[in-house]
Design an enzyme around this catalytic site. Structure first.
Site, PDB file in Angstrom:
ATOM      1  N   ARG A 148       0.829  -1.230   0.000  1.00 26.92           N
ATOM      2  CA  ARG A 148       0.000   0.000   0.000  1.00 26.92           C
ATOM      3  C   ARG A 148       0.850   1.262   0.000  1.00 26.92           C
ATOM      4  NH1 ARG A 148      -3.930  -1.313   4.349  1.00 26.92           N
ATOM      5  NH2 ARG A 148      -4.698  -3.258   3.541  1.00 26.92           N
ATOM      6  N   ARG A 163      -3.631   6.236   0.805  1.00 25.34           N
ATOM      7  CA  ARG A 163      -4.261   7.460   1.334  1.00 25.34           C
ATOM      8  C   ARG A 163      -3.383   8.251   2.293  1.00 25.34           C
ATOM      9  NH1 ARG A 163      -9.744   5.093   3.558  1.00 25.34           N
ATOM     10  NH2 ARG A 163      -8.421   3.250   3.713  1.00 25.34           N
ATOM     11  N   ARG A 180      -7.363  10.995  -6.167  1.00 25.16           N
ATOM     12  CA  ARG A 180      -8.511  10.098  -6.034  1.00 25.16           C
ATOM     13  C   ARG A 180      -9.818  10.841  -5.738  1.00 25.16           C
ATOM     14  NH1 ARG A 180     -10.928   7.109  -5.893  1.00 25.16           N
ATOM     15  NH2 ARG A 180     -11.297   6.096  -3.908  1.00 25.16           N
ATOM     16  N   ASP A 221      -6.739  -3.357  -7.367  1.00 33.63           N
ATOM     17  CA  ASP A 221      -7.386  -3.945  -6.206  1.00 33.63           C
ATOM     18  C   ASP A 221      -7.570  -5.438  -6.454  1.00 33.63           C
ATOM     19  OD1 ASP A 221     -10.028  -4.626  -4.481  1.00 33.63           O
ATOM     20  OD2 ASP A 221      -8.965  -2.932  -3.620  1.00 33.63           O
ATOM     21  N   TYR A 259     -14.310 -12.965   0.382  1.00 39.06           N
ATOM     22  CA  TYR A 259     -15.001 -11.695   0.087  1.00 39.06           C
ATOM     23  C   TYR A 259     -16.305 -11.930  -0.667  1.00 39.06           C
ATOM     24  CZ  TYR A 259     -11.465  -8.189   1.390  1.00 39.06           C
ATOM     25  OH  TYR A 259     -10.621  -7.347   2.075  1.00 39.06           O
TER      26      TYR A 259
END
Length: 367
Positions: free
Chosen positions: A37, A41, A50, A86, A164
């Protein structure tokens, strides 16, 4: 400079191959380092890029993926880039709808509930048609990197994606997904096989597009015990490595190093060492010496600083890195965190981590 006009091949010459050499077990002057990552963010420029876009729309824009992948490299002397994407693009390719809900994370509008729901999935996936946008992003980024560092491609592993698809999002227990393993073992294997087949084509396509290494994320390994892992995760992890390598050979594509990262799977390190991957990634919950003892000397290790260590003052980060390097040794080793960076982390502390790895490993190598 992420313009789509360059020819897809004729990539720039690689200037820093330290990461690839370490992955292959060759000697390196310093220990290479990258962060899971690292395009995230915690970077204000990431949040800015983004801001106006839906998350998965960003994933489908090669130009934005390229820009986000390059951002951390403008700040830090990282030894590898990892394509911004992703793991849930694979369930999307199978026909499932996933949306990013602010404050909640990725959410499946219709998760798999019954075995019959497997029939709704695409049984044959043309990865170029469904995931070509990732391949375009890889090719564009590989050119835009101008040979600075290698580019890593990745996928989620079958069990993690299955969990998921059944849970419909994150879960602390994975009880719905695990209940399939106990109640519907045959259907579980059908789903895992379908996922593995798509992942194999997807990873080969990433190499054809320009990825120079591949990482398989079994992020939810920790929800399985040794037996479930042995039955429902490991066979597919092994098969993916084997099949990807044989397809790369068949298609005369480069045999790139592959990394397996199975989070919280200490119980499986010996098996993972023999699963066909050049690199085994480790989370922060295992001692480096123990991992090395279990994995042996023929596989490169990657990891494993606790991501939360980056909340410490910079000097403390330096001490922790030094200790980590002394425990792993500077060779056959790629420094990383034991999981991804968190959104509230200070970019300067990430820089301190990267610089400490370079400085201390060079020092240890000299002496």
């Amino acid at each position: 400079t992420c313009s789509l006009l360059r020819s897809p091949k004729g990539f720039p010459k690689l200037k820093n191959d330290t990461f690839l050499r370490a992955a292959r077990g060759e000697e390196t002057e310093h220990t290479p380092v990258w962060c899971m990552r690292q395009a995230g963010r915690y970077l204000p420029e990431f949040r800015e890029t983004r801001a106006s876009q839906d998350f998965f729309a960003t994933c489908r824009s090669p130009k934005l993926c390229c820009e986000l992948t390059l951002q951390p490299l403008r700040r830090f002397p990282l030894d590898a880039a990892i394509i911004f994407s992703d793991i849930l693009v694979v369930p999307q390719a199978l026909g499932m709808e996933v949306v990013m809900v602010p404050g909640k994370g990725p959410t499946f509008t219709e998760p798999l509930k019954e075995v019959e729901d497997l029939l709704k999935l695409r049984q044959k996936v043309d990865v170029t048609a469904e995931l070509g946008y990732v391949f375009q992003a890889i090719t564009l980024t590989r050119h835009s990197l101008e040979g600075k560092v290698p580019l890593i491609g990745f996928s989620g592993a079958p069990w993690t994606l299955m969990s998921y698809m059944i849970e419909g999002g994150g879960s602390t227990t994975m009880a719905k997904a695990k209940s399939w393993l106990y109640r519907h073992p045959e259907a579980s294997h059908r789903l895992l096989r379908l996922l593995a087949d798509v992942i194999i084509d997807y990873l080969v396509g990433q190499v054809a597009a320009g990825a120079q290494a591949l990482q398989l994320f079994e992020s939810h390994a920790g929800h399985l015990g040794p037996e479930l892992f042995q039955d429902f995760a490991l066979p597919y992890i092994r098969d993916i490595a084997r099949a990807v390598k044989s397809k790369l050979k068949e298609e005369a594509l480069p045999l790139v190093p592959m990394i397996i990262f199975a989070k919280d799977a200490h119980y499986a390190l010996r098996d993972l060492a023999h699963a066909g991957y050049e690199v085994v990634g480790l989370d922060w919950t295992i001692r480096p010496q123990e991992a090395r003892a279990q994995i042996g000397k023929h596989v490169t290790l990657q990891g494993n600083l606790d991501p939360c260590a980056l909340y410490a003052p910079k000097e403390k980060i330096g001490e922790l890195v030094k200790k980590m390097l002394e425990s792993f040794g500077t060779q056959r080793y790629i420094a990383n965190l034991g999981h991804g960076l968190y959104p509230d982390m200070n970019p300067e502390h990430v820089g301190a981590f990267v610089e400490a790895v370079h400085a201390h490993s060079r020092h240890i190598n000299k002496h």
